[in-house]
Design a protein around this motif. Structure first.
Motif, PDB file in Angstrom:
ATOM      1  N   GLU A 180      72.700   0.871  48.599  1.00 23.17           N
ATOM      2  CA  GLU A 180      72.640  -0.112  47.515  1.00 23.17           C
ATOM      3  C   GLU A 180      71.890   0.448  46.307  1.00 23.17           C
ATOM      4  OE1 GLU A 180      70.791  -3.484  49.253  1.00 23.17           O
ATOM      5  OE2 GLU A 180      72.593  -4.178  50.304  1.00 23.17           O
ATOM      6  N   ILE A 181      70.820   1.182  46.554  1.00 23.24           N
ATOM      7  CA  ILE A 181      70.071   1.782  45.446  1.00 23.24           C
ATOM      8  C   ILE A 181      70.913   2.834  44.740  1.00 23.24           C
ATOM      9  CG2 ILE A 181      68.042   3.167  44.853  1.00 23.24           C
ATOM     10  CD1 ILE A 181      66.564   1.776  47.120  1.00 23.24           C
ATOM     11  N   GLU A 182      71.646   3.627  45.505  1.00 25.62           N
ATOM     12  CA  GLU A 182      72.531   4.627  44.893  1.00 25.62           C
ATOM     13  C   GLU A 182      73.603   3.954  44.041  1.00 25.62           C
ATOM     14  OE1 GLU A 182      73.871   6.685  48.326  1.00 25.62           O
ATOM     15  OE2 GLU A 182      72.262   8.182  48.254  1.00 25.62           O
ATOM     16  N   ALA A 183      74.122   2.817  44.529  1.00 23.25           N
ATOM     17  CA  ALA A 183      75.128   2.098  43.742  1.00 23.25           C
ATOM     18  C   ALA A 183      74.522   1.531  42.462  1.00 23.25           C
ATOM     19  CB  ALA A 183      75.735   0.970  44.587  1.00 23.25           C
ATOM     20  N   GLU A 211      66.401  11.488  38.647  1.00 23.70           N
ATOM     21  CA  GLU A 211      66.277  12.648  39.530  1.00 23.70           C
ATOM     22  C   GLU A 211      65.186  12.413  40.571  1.00 23.70           C
ATOM     23  OE1 GLU A 211      65.589  15.980  37.029  1.00 23.70           O
ATOM     24  OE2 GLU A 211      67.711  16.239  36.490  1.00 23.70           O
ATOM     25  N   ALA A 212      64.075  11.815  40.137  1.00 30.59           N
ATOM     26  CA  ALA A 212      63.007  11.503  41.089  1.00 30.59           C
ATOM     27  C   ALA A 212      63.492  10.506  42.136  1.00 30.59           C
ATOM     28  CB  ALA A 212      61.789  10.947  40.348  1.00 30.59           C
ATOM     29  N   ALA A 213      64.255   9.499  41.701  1.00 39.03           N
ATOM     30  CA  ALA A 213      64.797   8.523  42.645  1.00 39.03           C
ATOM     31  C   ALA A 213      65.761   9.190  43.625  1.00 39.03           C
ATOM     32  CB  ALA A 213      65.498   7.395  41.894  1.00 39.03           C
ATOM     33  N   SER A 214      66.581  10.116  43.135  1.00 36.61           N
ATOM     34  CA  SER A 214      67.523  10.831  44.007  1.00 36.61           C
ATOM     35  C   SER A 214      66.783  11.647  45.057  1.00 36.61           C
ATOM     36  CB  SER A 214      68.432  11.726  43.168  1.00 36.61           C
ATOM     37  OG  SER A 214      69.206  10.966  42.263  1.00 36.61           O
ATOM     38  N   GLU A 215      65.697  12.299  44.641  1.00 35.32           N
ATOM     39  CA  GLU A 215      64.903  13.070  45.596  1.00 35.32           C
ATOM     40  C   GLU A 215      64.285  12.152  46.647  1.00 35.32           C
ATOM     41  OE1 GLU A 215      64.654  16.327  45.915  1.00 35.32           O
ATOM     42  OE2 GLU A 215      66.091  16.565  44.280  1.00 35.32           O
ATOM     43  N   ASN A 216      63.827  10.990  46.213  1.00 33.46           N
ATOM     44  CA  ASN A 216      63.267  10.034  47.170  1.00 33.46           C
ATOM     45  C   ASN A 216      64.309   9.602  48.196  1.00 33.46           C
ATOM     46  OD1 ASN A 216      60.780  10.088  45.940  1.00 33.46           O
ATOM     47  ND2 ASN A 216      61.122   8.234  44.730  1.00 33.46           N
ATOM     48  N   ASP A 243      62.993   2.565  35.737  1.00 30.81           N
ATOM     49  CA  ASP A 243      61.768   2.234  36.461  1.00 30.81           C
ATOM     50  C   ASP A 243      62.072   1.441  37.727  1.00 30.81           C
ATOM     51  OD1 ASP A 243      60.245   3.504  34.568  1.00 30.81           O
ATOM     52  OD2 ASP A 243      59.801   1.689  33.428  1.00 30.81           O
ATOM     53  N   ASN A 244      63.029   0.524  37.626  1.00 35.09           N
ATOM     54  CA  ASN A 244      63.369  -0.295  38.789  1.00 35.09           C
ATOM     55  C   ASN A 244      63.997   0.553  39.898  1.00 35.09           C
ATOM     56  OD1 ASN A 244      63.769  -2.663  40.333  1.00 35.09           O
ATOM     57  ND2 ASN A 244      65.857  -2.839  39.572  1.00 35.09           N
ATOM     58  N   ILE A 245      64.891   1.447  39.527  1.00 35.16           N
ATOM     59  CA  ILE A 245      65.523   2.311  40.530  1.00 35.16           C
ATOM     60  C   ILE A 245      64.479   3.190  41.213  1.00 35.16           C
ATOM     61  CG2 ILE A 245      67.110   4.257  40.821  1.00 35.16           C
ATOM     62  CD1 ILE A 245      68.845   3.012  38.636  1.00 35.16           C
ATOM     63  N   LEU A 246      63.587   3.766  40.401  1.00 42.74           N
ATOM     64  CA  LEU A 246      62.538   4.609  40.971  1.00 42.74           C
ATOM     65  C   LEU A 246      61.614   3.793  41.872  1.00 42.74           C
ATOM     66  CD1 LEU A 246      61.218   7.371  41.096  1.00 42.74           C
ATOM     67  CD2 LEU A 246      59.939   6.802  39.035  1.00 42.74           C
TER      68      LEU A 246
END
Length: 542
Positions: A121-124, A90-95, A320-323
């Motif tokens: 690419e990050i979303e994928a 969720e934090a990554a999505s907000e970013n 952690d990597n996605i974030l």
């Protein structure tokens, strides 16, 4: 059995027995009352219903207790696919949402499209089902051999010199007990010479920065040139396993000594358990009878460590990597926006510095200290604030300008600027113009320092920082008094201010010029020429 445990069991047994006796007594009383007041049949049905209800509750209690104690033994339950921790995704999505809003403000089309592509690419990667493992290290450390042994098939040119792997080659692998598929990427070698080597190393670093887990392959003791990228990866939050390859080339004593030194060198950012020794492609051995024997790769220490980490931390590593990727991309977007704003603000400062210089050149100030007040233009402050998304009233801009002007005067920067400008102009300007030129160029110089200071103020959300306005102004003065800059600035000032001032001083009186030419040329032609010449002159000067 220990005494406390025995006493606990006896107490629990007595309590359970008391509850059972109480329950039986209550049921007997209930049965008697219902049988006397209604009928024995109704009393029997009621008691039966109570017994069934109690039995159901007891069965459910034991069932769920068993389920909690050993969930893996429950049959008939479908094993759910592991999910990435929700809070981090969720934090990554907000970013990523914030990044898309920032991208709209970036004017550079190439940079904007690159950011959008990376965001996609990050979303994928948030929806992908594999764990990304990147094999990183020098070209001679045996990275490709390690990948070959992990995957179980030839994945590159084993034994080739440094620089063989031109691009990141990715292969898949399944480990027992790991639900997700492993995607193993063999990167180009680092620390290679030449332009091509630098390009390959940059590609390798980019791939490593996107990894969930890194295998940092060495073929001996850790060199300083290898230590730096390993430490950098740890600082940005990457989990690494240090792989000591080619141990078959070392005697046992040397191998153990190198392992000990490796664990000591990486202590603090790589666990000792994450330093493993392997032999991905052992050297052939010639037996006594002349037969050539090829030993099997010894890769199991690495496989066991990878499996242990992924079982315990696999989902967290992905999250952690996605974030981390989303945060780094957001920081990249902010840097691009900041650079874009600085360029726009620098243009504003440059415009107002020459405007101020022109005004002072025409009407020099009798008191030197007034230069600070004249140089800090409130309208410049308003325009810089607007670039950084701040709406200032002209009154508030005047307050800020007056405050900074007082700081310039109190710190002695006005006198310092005049000394710097005087030394630079003495060899370039005639004596009768020197005074005006010094004041005009000094005003431009002070305007530049003030404008640069306000850029820092608005860059940091209208905050002067811990050192206050004085520290910011002093820092800008020091940055703008370097010899190279002063020479270029004065040269530009001479072309923009001093030379037009010299022309203005040498020009004849307008009335005399008109009277001398009024007889030779028609009045309307002289007016047209004079207007056109005057307009062109202003365009050239300013």
């Amino acid at each position: 059995m220990s005494l406390p445990r025995l006493l606990t069991l006896i107490a629990a047994f007595c309590l359970t027995l008391g509850l059972i006796i109480g329950l039986v007594s209550s049921l007997t009383g209930l049965y008697t009352q219902v049988a006397l007041s209604a009928s024995p049949l109704l009393a029997n049905l009621l008691i039966l219903a109570v017994i069934v209800l109690l039995g159901t509750l007891i069965f459910a209690l034991f069932y769920y207790l068993r389920l909690l104690q050993s969930p893996q033994k429950v049959k008939g339950k479908r094993v759910l696919k592991p999910k990435i921790p929700v809070v981090k995704t969720e934090a990554a999505s907000e970013n990523l949402k914030a990044i898309r809003q920032q991208v709209d403000r970036i004017q550079d089309e190439v940079a904007r499209q690159a950011l959008l592509l990376r965001a996609r690419e990050i979303e994928a990667s948030m929806a992908r089902g594999s764990i990304r493992i990147v094999v990183f290290g020098t070209g001679s450390a045996g990275k490709t051999s390690a990948v070959n042994s992990l995957v179980g098939r030839m994945a590159g040119q084993v034994g080739a010199p440094m620089g063989t792997t031109e691009v990141g080659e990715t292969y898949t692998l399944k480990l027992k007990g790991i639900e997700r598929e492993l995607a193993i990427t063999d990167t180009p070698g680092i620390l290679e010479v030449g332009i091509a080597g630098t390009y390959r190393e940059e590609l390798a670093r980019q791939l490593a920065a996107q990894a969930d887990l890194i295998l940092f392959v060495l073929d001996g003791d850790l060199r300083k040139s290898e230590y730096e990228p390993l430490r950098t990866l740890a600082e940005i939050g990457k989990r690494s396993i240090v792989v000591f390859n080619k141990v078959d080339l070392y005697p046992d004593s040397d191998r153990d000594a190198i392992l000990t030194r490796l664990r000591e060198r990486v202590k603090g950012f790589v666990s000792a358990m994450d330093v493993v020794a392997i032999s991905a492609n052992p050297q052939k051995v010639v037996l006594e009878d002349g037969t050539i024997f090829q030993p099997d790769p010894d890769i199991m220490p690495l496989i066991r460590r990878v499996a242990a980490i992924l079982r315990a931390e696999g989902e967290d590593l992905i999250a952690d990597n996605i974030l981390l990727q989303s945060q780094r991309l957001g920081e990249q977007a902010r840097k691009l926006i900041d650079l874009q704003r600085r360029r726009q603000a620098d243009k504003v400062v440059e415009r107002f510095q020459w405007i101020g210089a022109g005004v002072i050149a025409v009407t020099p100030l009798p008191v030197v200290d007034l230069l600070a007040t004249a140089a800090v233009n409130a309208q410049m402050v308003v325009e810089i604030a607007k670039i950084y998304g701040c709406e200032l009233t002209i009154d508030r801009a005047k307050e800020l300008a007056f405050s900074l002007a007082k700081t310039l005067a109190s710190l002695g920067i006005v006198e310092g600027v005049i000394q710097v400008v005087s030394r630079a102009l003495q060899l370039s300007v005639a004596g009768f113009l020197l005074g005006k030129a010094i004041q005009a160029v000094s005003a431009a110089y002070l305007t530049r320092i003030a404008g640069k200071s306000f850029i820092e103020y608005f860059r940091h959300d209208q905050d002067w920082g811990d050192g206050g306005i004085a520290e910011v102004v002093q820092r800008q003065f020091q940055l703008n008094r370097k010899d190279e800059f002063v020479k270029a600035f004065v040269k530009d000032a001479i072309a923009r201010v001093v030379e037009p001032l010299n022309i203005y001083q040498q020009a004849p009186e307008p009335e005399l010029e008109m009277s001398a030419e009024i007889e030779s040329e028609p009045l309307y032609q002289q007016q047209d020429d004079d207007w056109e010449t005057h307009s062109n002159q202003r365009n050239d000067d300013w």
